[in-house]
Design a protein around this motif. Structure first.
Motif, PDB file in Angstrom:
ATOM      1  N   ASP A  86       0.777  -1.209   0.027  1.00 39.12           N
ATOM      2  CA  ASP A  86      -0.045  -0.069  -0.082  1.00 39.12           C
ATOM      3  C   ASP A  86       0.881   1.305  -0.031  1.00 39.12           C
ATOM      4  O   ASP A  86       0.522   2.315  -0.862  1.00 39.12           O
ATOM      5  N   GLU A  87       1.786   1.259   1.041  1.00 39.10           N
ATOM      6  CA  GLU A  87       2.709   2.401   0.869  1.00 39.10           C
ATOM      7  C   GLU A  87       3.419   2.902  -0.287  1.00 39.10           C
ATOM      8  O   GLU A  87       3.394   3.838  -0.876  1.00 39.10           O
ATOM      9  N   ASP A  88       4.024   1.817  -0.809  1.00 36.54           N
ATOM     10  CA  ASP A  88       4.737   1.972  -2.287  1.00 36.54           C
ATOM     11  C   ASP A  88       3.598   2.250  -3.385  1.00 36.54           C
ATOM     12  O   ASP A  88       4.116   2.983  -4.427  1.00 36.54           O
ATOM     13  N   PHE A  89       2.714   1.788  -3.285  1.00 43.70           N
ATOM     14  CA  PHE A  89       1.451   2.010  -4.287  1.00 43.70           C
ATOM     15  C   PHE A  89       1.240   3.522  -4.335  1.00 43.70           C
ATOM     16  O   PHE A  89       0.995   4.404  -5.192  1.00 43.70           O
ATOM     17  N   LEU A  90       0.999   3.887  -3.143  1.00 48.81           N
ATOM     18  CA  LEU A  90       0.709   5.389  -2.644  1.00 48.81           C
ATOM     19  C   LEU A  90       1.685   6.332  -3.401  1.00 48.81           C
ATOM     20  O   LEU A  90       1.531   7.438  -3.983  1.00 48.81           O
ATOM     21  N   LYS A  91       2.845   6.007  -3.129  1.00 51.55           N
ATOM     22  CA  LYS A  91       4.300   6.812  -3.683  1.00 51.55           C
ATOM     23  C   LYS A  91       4.362   6.925  -5.167  1.00 51.55           C
ATOM     24  O   LYS A  91       4.666   7.904  -5.767  1.00 51.55           O
ATOM     25  N   LEU A  92       4.042   5.601  -5.729  1.00 52.99           N
ATOM     26  CA  LEU A  92       4.055   5.655  -7.285  1.00 52.99           C
ATOM     27  C   LEU A  92       3.035   6.214  -7.943  1.00 52.99           C
ATOM     28  O   LEU A  92       3.004   7.037  -8.769  1.00 52.99           O
ATOM     29  N   ILE A  93       1.622   5.719  -7.429  1.00 54.23           N
ATOM     30  CA  ILE A  93       0.392   6.210  -8.310  1.00 54.23           C
ATOM     31  C   ILE A  93      -0.258   7.674  -7.725  1.00 54.23           C
ATOM     32  O   ILE A  93      -0.614   8.608  -8.492  1.00 54.23           O
ATOM     33  N   GLY A  94       0.161   7.698  -6.423  1.00 56.04           N
ATOM     34  CA  GLY A  94      -0.691   9.249  -5.875  1.00 56.04           C
ATOM     35  C   GLY A  94      -1.896   9.000  -4.946  1.00 56.04           C
ATOM     36  O   GLY A  94      -2.249  10.059  -4.451  1.00 56.04           O
ATOM     37  N   LEU A  95      -2.508   7.875  -5.220  1.00 58.30           N
ATOM     38  CA  LEU A  95      -3.722   7.600  -4.438  1.00 58.30           C
ATOM     39  C   LEU A  95      -3.578   6.589  -3.815  1.00 58.30           C
ATOM     40  O   LEU A  95      -2.966   5.526  -4.128  1.00 58.30           O
ATOM     41  N   ASP A  96      -4.500   6.170  -2.893  1.00 57.52           N
ATOM     42  CA  ASP A  96      -4.557   4.885  -1.903  1.00 57.52           C
ATOM     43  C   ASP A  96      -4.899   3.718  -2.959  1.00 57.52           C
ATOM     44  O   ASP A  96      -5.809   3.978  -3.851  1.00 57.52           O
ATOM     45  N   LYS A  97      -4.276   2.780  -2.743  1.00 57.76           N
ATOM     46  CA  LYS A  97      -4.725   1.452  -3.727  1.00 57.76           C
ATOM     47  C   LYS A  97      -6.385   1.139  -3.331  1.00 57.76           C
ATOM     48  O   LYS A  97      -6.976   0.622  -4.478  1.00 57.76           O
ATOM     49  N   ALA A  98      -6.704   1.164  -2.289  1.00 66.47           N
ATOM     50  CA  ALA A  98      -8.189   0.950  -2.123  1.00 66.47           C
ATOM     51  C   ALA A  98      -9.250   1.906  -3.165  1.00 66.47           C
ATOM     52  O   ALA A  98     -10.157   1.309  -3.819  1.00 66.47           O
ATOM     53  N   ILE A  99      -8.707   2.985  -3.245  1.00 62.72           N
ATOM     54  CA  ILE A  99      -9.470   4.013  -4.088  1.00 62.72           C
ATOM     55  C   ILE A  99      -9.495   3.495  -5.408  1.00 62.72           C
ATOM     56  O   ILE A  99     -10.243   3.675  -6.605  1.00 62.72           O
ATOM     57  N   VAL A 100      -8.016   3.200  -5.855  1.00 67.27           N
ATOM     58  CA  VAL A 100      -7.912   2.858  -7.617  1.00 67.27           C
ATOM     59  C   VAL A 100      -8.670   1.376  -7.674  1.00 67.27           C
ATOM     60  O   VAL A 100      -8.957   1.244  -8.795  1.00 67.27           O
ATOM     61  N   MET A 101      -8.550   0.600  -6.881  1.00 67.51           N
ATOM     62  CA  MET A 101      -9.357  -0.790  -6.957  1.00 67.51           C
ATOM     63  C   MET A 101     -10.602  -0.430  -7.039  1.00 67.51           C
ATOM     64  O   MET A 101     -11.433  -1.180  -7.940  1.00 67.51           O
TER      65      MET A 101
END
Length: 405
Positions: A86-101
């Protein structure tokens, strides 16, 4: 943290061809690359310039990347941003993984059906589009800066366009709702009064500029604002929870805030509610007209006077919309003003709408707020006052002023 793609970035001109290429094209590319080394040496020996260059033993030949499109595609297929922590995904994409999912699940049936099995996954398209909105980088950087995307600029452009279309049709209407229930209005009135001691307020609103590229000589005058750059002047209204209830991003940057309010759908809706007995009350700055719906500050208030006390309370109420706009632009840096949006005004409008809807989703899912950054388009902007001809109603404001201790 993330692998670099420096090895794959010597030539990016033909990467988008993977959308149309077939196996025969790949075989032709391989044949074109696999040249007989002996034939190549003979050609080099016949060229005096090459002989002179080969006499320099210190120079190393430039590395050759064979079939870069295939390598990039294989890298893309082997990566999945949603597999990151989750933390790495937030740094890469800019939004929480749950929101993108949530976006992937909600929009998976609205994207165009792929014609080939090698088509880019919808999740990757959404990740690329969201990363562009959140980082504010140029499209080529969005696709190239991480091995978990590995997309060329044209591919990012196609993904962003498709993403904005489905966001405008499905997500924005569901997540930007101007209607408020009686319970929501009462909660807003209570919260605004607790913070500012101004009664009856259900929303705060303001305008903010979003930088865009020169729209062309036929329209550049309308979109050039007072500070000299091209922009959209966006009207936004939020409630006490910093959720945007209204967004109107279609107005050119040269339009005054008060003029936008007078022609806005927000004003029309509030007046219709007022005529039905709803008595809505909004708070805005001095650039808007004072009337029975909108509360604005007093001009030239004397220090120590009741007018100054009212203005201080008024400022407490307008901080809601100031903070909401600050969060919006800090989370979606494409709106921040450090770089302009290189799109026609109509597409820039859809970008703003999509960012506002995503902001509301973040508020609903309790996403961590980013640090609010200074907005380049708003800094050093002098205070402006409404200069329209609409009749000014001050009785409500005066009664509130007189009730303050």
């Amino acid at each position: 943290m993330f692998p670099s793609l420096a090895l794959y970035l010597f030539d990016d001109s033909d990467d988008d061809d993977y959308l149309e290429e077939d196996d025969d094209d790949e075989e032709e590319d391989d044949d074109a690359i696999n040249v007989d080394p002996d034939d190549a040496d003979k050609k080099d020996d016949d060229n005096p310039e090459n002989i002179e260059k080969n006499d320099k033993p210190d120079e190393e030949p430039r590395p050759v990347v064979k079939n870069m499109s295939l390598m990039r595609r294989n890298l893309r297929y082997s990566s999945n941003p949603l597999s990151l922590p989750d933390e790495d995904f937030l740094k890469l994409i800019g939004l929480d993984k749950a929101i993108v999912m949530l976006l992937v699940e909600s929009l998976k049936n609205d994207f165009k059906k792929p014609l080939k099995s090698r088509a880019i996954p919808i999740s990757l398209k959404i990740c690329a589009a969201v990363r562009f909105l959140a980082t504010g980088n140029y499209q080529q950087g969005v696709g190239n800066e991480s091995a978990f995307l590995a997309l060329s600029q044209p591919v990012v452009s196609h993904a962003l366009t498709e993403f904005l279309e489905v966001m405008e049709k499905k997500i924005c209407p569901n997540w930007i709702k101007p209607e408020m229930t009686d319970a929501e209005k009462q909660n807003a009135r209570t919260h605004f009064y607790r913070e500012s001691e101004l009664p009856g307020i259900i929303q705060a609103f303001d305008c903010t500029h979003v930088k865009i590229h020169n729209p062309g000589k036929d329209r550049n005058r309308a979109y050039r604002n007072e500070k000299g750059f091209y922009s959209l002047n966006v009207l936004l209204a939020c409630d006490h929870e910093l959720v945007f209830r209204s967004v109107e991003a279609k107005y050119p940057g040269s339009y005054k805030d008060g003029f936008i309010w007078n022609i806005s759908a927000l004003r029309q809706k509030m007046y219709e509610d007022f005529e039905r007995g709803g008595r809505p009350r909004l708070v805005g700055d001095a650039a808007f007209p004072q009337n029975q719906i909108v509360l604005t500050p007093y001009q030239n208030a004397v220090a120590g006077s009741r007018e100054q006390l009212y203005n201080q309370r008024h400022k407490e109420a307008t901080r809601f919309i100031e903070r909401a706009i600050g969060l919006l632009k800090s989370r979606f840096r494409c709106l921040l003003g450090t770089k302009e949006l290189y799109y026609v005004p109509e597409k820039a409008t859809t970008i703003v709408n999509a960012c506002v809807a995503l902001h509301n989703i973040c508020r609903a899912y309790k996403a961590k707020d980013p640090p609010i950054e200074a907005m380049a388009s708003e800094t050093d902007t002098p205070e402006c006052f409404y200069d329209g001809s609409e009749e000014v109603s001050t009785s409500i404001r005066d009664s509130i002023r007189d009730s303050l201790l």
